[in-house]
Design a protein around this motif. Structure first.
Motif, PDB file in Angstrom:
ATOM      1  N   ARG A   1       1.550  33.517  -8.463  1.00  0.00           N
ATOM      2  CA  ARG A   1       2.149  34.804  -8.810  1.00  0.00           C
ATOM      3  C   ARG A   1       1.126  35.661  -9.545  1.00  0.00           C
ATOM      4  NH1 ARG A   1       7.734  33.664 -11.762  1.00  0.00           N
ATOM      5  NH2 ARG A   1       7.874  35.942 -11.565  1.00  0.00           N
ATOM      6  N   ILE A   2       1.215  36.963  -9.346  1.00  0.00           N
ATOM      7  CA  ILE A   2       0.284  37.883  -9.992  1.00  0.00           C
ATOM      8  C   ILE A   2       0.371  37.779 -11.502  1.00  0.00           C
ATOM      9  CG2 ILE A   2      -0.157  40.336 -10.423  1.00  0.00           C
ATOM     10  CD1 ILE A   2       0.447  40.849  -7.472  1.00  0.00           C
ATOM     11  N   LEU A   3       1.568  37.635 -12.021  1.00  0.00           N
ATOM     12  CA  LEU A   3       1.705  37.582 -13.477  1.00  0.00           C
ATOM     13  C   LEU A   3       1.037  36.339 -14.061  1.00  0.00           C
ATOM     14  CD1 LEU A   3       4.178  35.435 -14.355  1.00  0.00           C
ATOM     15  CD2 LEU A   3       5.579  37.269 -13.413  1.00  0.00           C
ATOM     16  N   ASP A   4       0.969  35.247 -13.284  1.00  0.00           N
ATOM     17  CA  ASP A   4       0.308  34.033 -13.768  1.00  0.00           C
ATOM     18  C   ASP A   4      -1.211  34.193 -13.800  1.00  0.00           C
ATOM     19  OD1 ASP A   4       2.719  32.727 -14.092  1.00  0.00           O
ATOM     20  OD2 ASP A   4       2.694  31.872 -12.072  1.00  0.00           O
ATOM     21  N   ARG A   5      -1.747  34.986 -12.890  1.00  0.00           N
ATOM     22  CA  ARG A   5      -3.191  35.190 -12.845  1.00  0.00           C
ATOM     23  C   ARG A   5      -3.628  36.361 -13.707  1.00  0.00           C
ATOM     24  NH1 ARG A   5      -7.907  32.669 -11.843  1.00  0.00           N
ATOM     25  NH2 ARG A   5      -6.662  31.384 -10.445  1.00  0.00           N
ATOM     26  N   ALA A   6      -2.933  37.497 -13.576  1.00  0.00           N
ATOM     27  CA  ALA A   6      -3.377  38.717 -14.261  1.00  0.00           C
ATOM     28  C   ALA A   6      -2.939  38.770 -15.717  1.00  0.00           C
ATOM     29  CB  ALA A   6      -2.863  39.952 -13.516  1.00  0.00           C
ATOM     30  N   GLY A   7      -1.764  38.214 -16.014  1.00  0.00           N
ATOM     31  CA  GLY A   7      -1.268  38.271 -17.390  1.00  0.00           C
ATOM     32  C   GLY A   7      -2.242  37.722 -18.405  1.00  0.00           C
ATOM     33  N   PRO A   8      -2.734  36.487 -18.231  1.00  0.00           N
ATOM     34  CA  PRO A   8      -3.685  35.931 -19.196  1.00  0.00           C
ATOM     35  C   PRO A   8      -5.015  36.674 -19.249  1.00  0.00           C
ATOM     36  CG  PRO A   8      -2.666  34.184 -17.886  1.00  0.00           C
ATOM     37  CD  PRO A   8      -2.295  35.485 -17.240  1.00  0.00           C
ATOM     38  N   ASN A   9      -5.306  37.501 -18.247  1.00  0.00           N
ATOM     39  CA  ASN A   9      -6.548  38.271 -18.225  1.00  0.00           C
ATOM     40  C   ASN A   9      -6.340  39.713 -18.678  1.00  0.00           C
ATOM     41  OD1 ASN A   9      -8.779  36.505 -16.948  1.00  0.00           O
ATOM     42  ND2 ASN A   9      -7.052  36.174 -15.563  1.00  0.00           N
ATOM     43  N   GLY A  10      -5.265  39.952 -19.431  1.00  0.00           N
ATOM     44  CA  GLY A  10      -5.022  41.306 -19.918  1.00  0.00           C
ATOM     45  C   GLY A  10      -4.632  42.275 -18.827  1.00  0.00           C
ATOM     46  N   TRP A  11      -4.089  41.762 -17.726  1.00  0.00           N
ATOM     47  CA  TRP A  11      -3.634  42.567 -16.590  1.00  0.00           C
ATOM     48  C   TRP A  11      -4.770  43.324 -15.911  1.00  0.00           C
ATOM     49  CZ3 TRP A  11       0.939  41.137 -14.992  1.00  0.00           C
ATOM     50  CH2 TRP A  11       1.818  40.573 -15.920  1.00  0.00           C
TER      51      TRP A  11
END
Length: 291
Positions: free
Chosen positions: A24-34
């Motif tokens: 999921r995008i939120l799993d990848r992008a979330g921890p990277n500050g979106w």
């Protein structure tokens, strides 16, 4: 100049251990500050499904605002970046091209469409297939690999059908991506005396197609491009080092010094020793040679 990083998967240097990767995008992008900074992938093709939220896509120097449910087709070697709004959700599907040779390993209508980056509406059928694939990816059920490949093929075919085909007479945008990959491989392997077929295999294209791409973009054959790289390096070594001429030939893959000298004369118009005397740049000691 800082080079654009090339990853198997964003932030990872190793190739994927699985048939494919879906998250999921939120799993990848979330921890990277979106924010996902500019990068590219040499061995994988990606699809992004943005189902909820918005994003700014950077691709090959262009900027696109994404505000509706959308699928993004991202071929390998295409430089891309994302700035997501907080909470954006959807999926990232990462496919090693070697796992789907029928789509990425040979010229055909679907492959030509997928060679271009592009945007298309995220219809209900494609969204449902993504849901099924992500669910399957998270399981260890019997037949998992078969199911993953079948679902990935369905998604890729449906995406390809919605992408525009190349216009007759135009050079496909994919040509520049193949050329970029070829240039990188030549720089890495020209001393190993790779054949054109070796480069083609590494790029998952045919030798004939690789030669066509290189000729259309440079006016020379793929082999002529490799030869030019080899003898350009020979000229640099002769001009800027004190390395013995025979050793330069050995380092460039020529075991016979006489043959190396003949080939150099054919390419440059004079023998290596005459070239070194002519340029006479004041070579530093060999230890000063950089990468």
């Amino acid at each position: 100049m800082t080079r654009i990083p090339a990853y198997a998967l964003y932030g990872e240097q190793q190739l994927l251990p699985d048939l494919l990767h879906c998250e999921r995008i939120l799993d990848r992008a979330g921890p990277n500050g979106w924010t996902i900074s500019a990068h590219r992938h040499p061995h994988v093709h990606q699809l992004f499904l943005i189902r909820r939220g918005s994003a700014v896509l950077g691709v090959d120097g262009n900027r696109r605002d994404l505000n509706e449910p959308v699928v993004i087709n991202m071929p390998r070697w295409t430089v891309h970046s994302f700035s997501f709004s907080k909470g954006t959700d959807g999926y990232v599907l990462t496919l090693p091209t070697a796992e789907l040779p029928e789509l990425f390993g040979q010229p055909n209508d679907l492959a030509e469409r997928l060679e271009h980056w592009g945007l298309l509406p995220a219809n209900d059928v494609i969204c449902a297939l993504f849901d099924s694939l992500h669910h399957e990816h998270c399981t260890d059920d019997p037949g998992r690999s078969l199911m993953l490949k079948a679902l990935a093929e369905q998604i890729m075919v449906r995406v390809a059908r919605l992408l525009p085909g190349p216009e007759r007479g135009d050079i496909p945008a994919r040509y520049s991506q193949i050329m970029a990959g070829f240039e990188q491989l030549v720089q890495k392997h020209f001393r190993d005396r790779w054949r054109v077929s070796d480069y083609a295999d590494a790029l998952a294209v045919s030798a004939t197609h690789l030669t066509r791409v290189v000729r259309d973009l440079t006016g020379a054959s793929a082999q002529a491009y490799v030869d030019a790289t080899i003898f350009r390096e020979a000229c640099r070594q002769l001009a800027y080092t004190r390395i013995d001429i025979r050793q330069i030939g050995f380092d460039l893959g020529y075991d016979d010094p006489a043959y190396f000298s003949r080939m150099f004369r054919r390419r440059v118009g004079m023998c290596p020793s005459d070239y070194r005397s002519k340029v006479n740049i004041g070579a530093p000691a060999p230890s000063a040679i950089g990468a």
